[in-house]
Design a protein around this motif. Structure first.
Motif, PDB file in Angstrom:
ATOM      1  N   LEU A  21       0.816  -1.214   0.000  1.00  0.00           N
ATOM      2  CA  LEU A  21       0.000   0.000   0.000  1.00  0.00           C
ATOM      3  C   LEU A  21       0.853   1.269   0.000  1.00  0.00           C
ATOM      4  O   LEU A  21       0.325   2.362   0.153  1.00  0.00           O
ATOM      5  CB  LEU A  21      -0.917   0.014   1.238  1.00  0.00           C
ATOM      6  CG  LEU A  21      -1.774  -1.227   1.485  1.00  0.00           C
ATOM      7  CD1 LEU A  21      -2.569  -1.066   2.765  1.00  0.00           C
ATOM      8  CD2 LEU A  21      -2.694  -1.494   0.314  1.00  0.00           C
ATOM      9  N   ALA A  22       2.152   1.117  -0.178  1.00  0.00           N
ATOM     10  CA  ALA A  22       3.078   2.252  -0.070  1.00  0.00           C
ATOM     11  C   ALA A  22       2.722   3.397  -1.011  1.00  0.00           C
ATOM     12  O   ALA A  22       2.931   4.563  -0.679  1.00  0.00           O
ATOM     13  CB  ALA A  22       4.510   1.790  -0.318  1.00  0.00           C
ATOM     14  N   ASP A  23       2.166   3.086  -2.175  1.00  0.00           N
ATOM     15  CA  ASP A  23       1.822   4.128  -3.145  1.00  0.00           C
ATOM     16  C   ASP A  23       0.435   4.715  -2.925  1.00  0.00           C
ATOM     17  O   ASP A  23       0.049   5.645  -3.623  1.00  0.00           O
ATOM     18  CB  ASP A  23       1.915   3.562  -4.572  1.00  0.00           C
ATOM     19  CG  ASP A  23       3.346   3.168  -4.939  1.00  0.00           C
ATOM     20  OD1 ASP A  23       4.278   3.745  -4.347  1.00  0.00           O
ATOM     21  OD2 ASP A  23       3.521   2.288  -5.804  1.00  0.00           O
ATOM     22  N   TRP A  24      -0.310   4.174  -1.996  1.00  0.00           N
ATOM     23  CA  TRP A  24      -1.660   4.685  -1.732  1.00  0.00           C
ATOM     24  C   TRP A  24      -1.568   5.998  -0.951  1.00  0.00           C
ATOM     25  O   TRP A  24      -0.651   6.194  -0.152  1.00  0.00           O
ATOM     26  CB  TRP A  24      -2.434   3.695  -0.873  1.00  0.00           C
ATOM     27  CG  TRP A  24      -2.892   2.451  -1.573  1.00  0.00           C
ATOM     28  CD1 TRP A  24      -2.289   1.800  -2.600  1.00  0.00           C
ATOM     29  CD2 TRP A  24      -4.052   1.688  -1.245  1.00  0.00           C
ATOM     30  NE1 TRP A  24      -2.991   0.678  -2.933  1.00  0.00           N
ATOM     31  CE2 TRP A  24      -4.082   0.582  -2.123  1.00  0.00           C
ATOM     32  CE3 TRP A  24      -5.057   1.808  -0.297  1.00  0.00           C
ATOM     33  CZ2 TRP A  24      -5.085  -0.375  -2.085  1.00  0.00           C
ATOM     34  CZ3 TRP A  24      -6.056   0.866  -0.255  1.00  0.00           C
ATOM     35  CH2 TRP A  24      -6.071  -0.220  -1.143  1.00  0.00           C
ATOM     36  N   PRO A  25      -2.555   6.885  -1.096  1.00  0.00           N
ATOM     37  CA  PRO A  25      -2.631   8.066  -0.220  1.00  0.00           C
ATOM     38  C   PRO A  25      -2.840   7.622   1.238  1.00  0.00           C
ATOM     39  O   PRO A  25      -3.352   6.520   1.498  1.00  0.00           O
ATOM     40  CB  PRO A  25      -3.870   8.824  -0.737  1.00  0.00           C
ATOM     41  CG  PRO A  25      -4.081   8.312  -2.125  1.00  0.00           C
ATOM     42  CD  PRO A  25      -3.580   6.897  -2.147  1.00  0.00           C
ATOM     43  N   ARG A  39      -5.017   4.231   3.001  1.00  0.00           N
ATOM     44  CA  ARG A  39      -4.120   3.245   3.588  1.00  0.00           C
ATOM     45  C   ARG A  39      -4.484   2.993   5.051  1.00  0.00           C
ATOM     46  O   ARG A  39      -4.596   1.841   5.492  1.00  0.00           O
ATOM     47  CB  ARG A  39      -2.676   3.765   3.482  1.00  0.00           C
ATOM     48  CG  ARG A  39      -1.631   2.721   3.670  1.00  0.00           C
ATOM     49  CD  ARG A  39      -0.228   3.223   3.376  1.00  0.00           C
ATOM     50  NE  ARG A  39      -0.138   4.638   3.075  1.00  0.00           N
ATOM     51  CZ  ARG A  39       0.946   5.377   3.228  1.00  0.00           C
ATOM     52  NH1 ARG A  39       2.053   4.845   3.676  1.00  0.00           N
ATOM     53  NH2 ARG A  39       0.958   6.656   2.927  1.00  0.00           N
TER      54      ARG A  39
END
Length: 196
Positions: free
Chosen positions: A152-156, A160
């Motif tokens: 989920l690192a690229d999620w806002p 997240r």
């Protein structure tokens, strides 16, 4: 039907429904119960649900007793489901297959630490509830950060956090907290000594 509810619970609300199923109606009951759960899942605020069969319940000696646990994110969303024609139709479909039903509604952490069935016992003190809650949440969050968070690192940030906290609630409610309270039952609910 006996029903016990808490007035205007704040936050997520968990409902435990216990139904005694007529002999020979088990398959039909499970099918109609599954249909009702699927219908509830389409309603706003639905967090999840599970049918617990008698053979899956540890210590159960009643082959007719089924439990359904489900949760909504707020009392208002739960009320929307409870007052819906969809639920009324589901209850009508289930009715021919059951002998009796009880409904228990709790909010927040209350379901995790419901007193064991049996003689009347006082709930554990708040500090014990806090300790057991931390013992459950700490490893659950840690494991989720190691396993799920990297994906989920690229999620806002907000989505997240929403997903991770939803996973924590689901894991705590149906897996971690029940196991912890089973293991720590003697500490949470010490036997009352009889004075002779």
């Amino acid at each position: 039907m006996a029903e016990a509810t808490l007035d205007k619970p704040a936050g997520a609300v968990t409902v435990l429904v216990t139904r005694r199923v007529k002999a020979g109606h088990e398959a039909a009951f499970e099918r109609t119960s599954g249909d009702m759960t699927a219908a509830a899942s389409a309603f706003p605020g639905y967090l999840g649900g599970q049918l617990i069969r008698p053979e899956a319940e540890e210590g159960s000696d009643d082959p007719a007793l089924y439990h359904v646990v489900f949760a909504f994110d707020s009392a208002e969303h739960l009320q929307g489901w409870q007052q819906s024609p969809t639920r009324s139709l589901g209850l009508a479909a289930i009715a021919p297959h059951i002998e009796s039903q009880t409904v228990r509604q709790v909010s927040g952490l209350g379901y995790w630490f419901a007193a064991p069935v049996g003689p009347k016992q006082n709930p554990p003190p708040r500090w014990k509830v806090a300790v057991v809650t931390w013992l459950g949440i700490f490893p659950t969050v840690y494991v989720l950060f190691l396993t799920v968070a990297p994906f989920l690192a690229d999620w806002p940030l907000l989505p997240r956090v929403m997903l991770l906290t939803a996973l924590v609630v689901l894991l705590m409610t149906w897996l971690v907290a029940p196991q912890l309270t089973r293991w720590l039952k003697p500490w949470l609910y010490p036997a009352v000594r009889q004075v002779s």
